[in-house]
Design an enzyme around this catalytic site. Sequence first.
Site: not given
Length: 514
Positions: A65, A175, A204-205, A209, A243, A262, A267, A367
């Site tokens: 934007r 995602k 999906d990262h 890996k 995490e 999430d 993942h 988390k």
Amino acid sequence: MSVTAETFGNPFVSRFMRAKQAGSFTLVIFGATGDLTQRKLIPALFNLYLDGFLSRPFTVIGYARREKTDARFRAEMRAAIEAHSRRQSENPELLERFLASLQYVAGSFEEDAGYQRLKERVAQSSLALGAPQNIMFYLATPPDAFPKIICALQTAGLVSEHGEHEPWSRIVVEKPFGHDQKSAKELNRIIHSVFAERQVYRIDHYLGKETVQNILVFRLANSIFEPLWNRRYIDHVQISVAESLGVGTRAGYFDEVGIIRDMIQSHIMQVFTLIAMEPPAAFDATAIRDEKVKVLRSLRQMPDELLKQSIVKGQYGPGSIGGEAVQGYRQEESVPSNSMTDSYVAMKLFIDNWRWSGVPFYLRSGKRLPKRVTEVGIVFKAPPHLLFDRTDGSNGDTNILRFRIQPQEGITLSFQAKMPGQEVRILPVRMDFMYSSAFEAATSEAYERLILDALTGDSTLFAREDEVELSWRLVDRIIENFASSELHIYEAGTWGPEAAESLLARDGREWLRL
Ligand code: BG6
């Protein structure tokens, strides 16, 4: 034990790696001023460029934007590379040449005018590249913008064809892909009104890996493990994604989705299907994704009460990590003080098929746990009859194969050994394979692998339509049950709620120490 990569200096291997070359392309990134573009996409493209994978002419057009000139966009991307790229170039000219390929178009996601400006830029860039207009659209925006952008691309006539040959059009979708099965199906419907499935790359990262990809190589390029990969030898499987960070500045997004959407739907389900799938007929996108989908189809459909007993949801309260006090989830900026959102989930699943019948899969993600670590643990059955006393006094599991996905990527196998001495005393020891010491080359970032795959038309490491819809089927069931299940508050910096320990303790098992 140390393992070295004997083939890495081999010219054949280098030739093979370089064979994967992107042709000429124009990449349009929607959401070009966002975090993902700066932290991951542009640094990944720069590293691909440095490695010689983008040797043909290309243009990257950022679309967002905010008004800004090409020069301003380049300056921002230079700063992004300096801050986030895994390496910098020793030759400053390479960075200048890379930056010169970046352009910027300002426009809203809703109005046609922006897309017309984009179309003109794409046409100019194709003319300048002197190549067919291969074009890849990358949706790095919040998900509510996906449908608008997809429809506008078609209206503007920016999507050229449905074939596999040049000039191609492809779309990469970030995602989260929907927020439940219904919305995922609707998003698939909208995408397919413009793009054929073979043009769609749902990212999906985790699949980018190295160690995640290595799961299949480990299982299927060695002959000694696959015969053991089943209910006869495996007691249970654990997948943990921990995490230490909290929600940070992403609370607005996270509070809507929770850890279940999430991390689990995306993942963890990807890692889970790679561990559990049958050997594919070939190493290609269709065969691999067919097998992953079969796993999802075989997930046990538990009645509500049993499902509730198999899931633990938690939310972090205040605590401390690495000696530093951290606030609780409800005290985080933009989180409602009465939020019931899950920042931790642990669960037990079963796959009802011949290979896995009766083998529990324990999955957890949270988390604000003590550290950042992602690991898969394959816990083998105990020997049928134990002749020796265990010196460590434990009755823990004997043989455990661990895939350490991050950090310190590697694979470890633990087994019992005799302690030196006159008596027969046994103790668990480990064989370690570490990526960093076995291979000289630095591990590339997940986004490098995935962007190059999308540019070269390889969708093996991307989720297929039916795969995302089926993973939502499980997650939807869990979320339906969440409303009536208890939310356990755990202290930040601990390994999650007590109830997650009980989930395994009830089965006479415990979480592996990470
Ligand atoms: C993202 C999630 O997809 O993955 C984040 O949205 C999470 O909440 C991140 O932190 C974890 O990725 P990685 O690669 O750091 O394990």
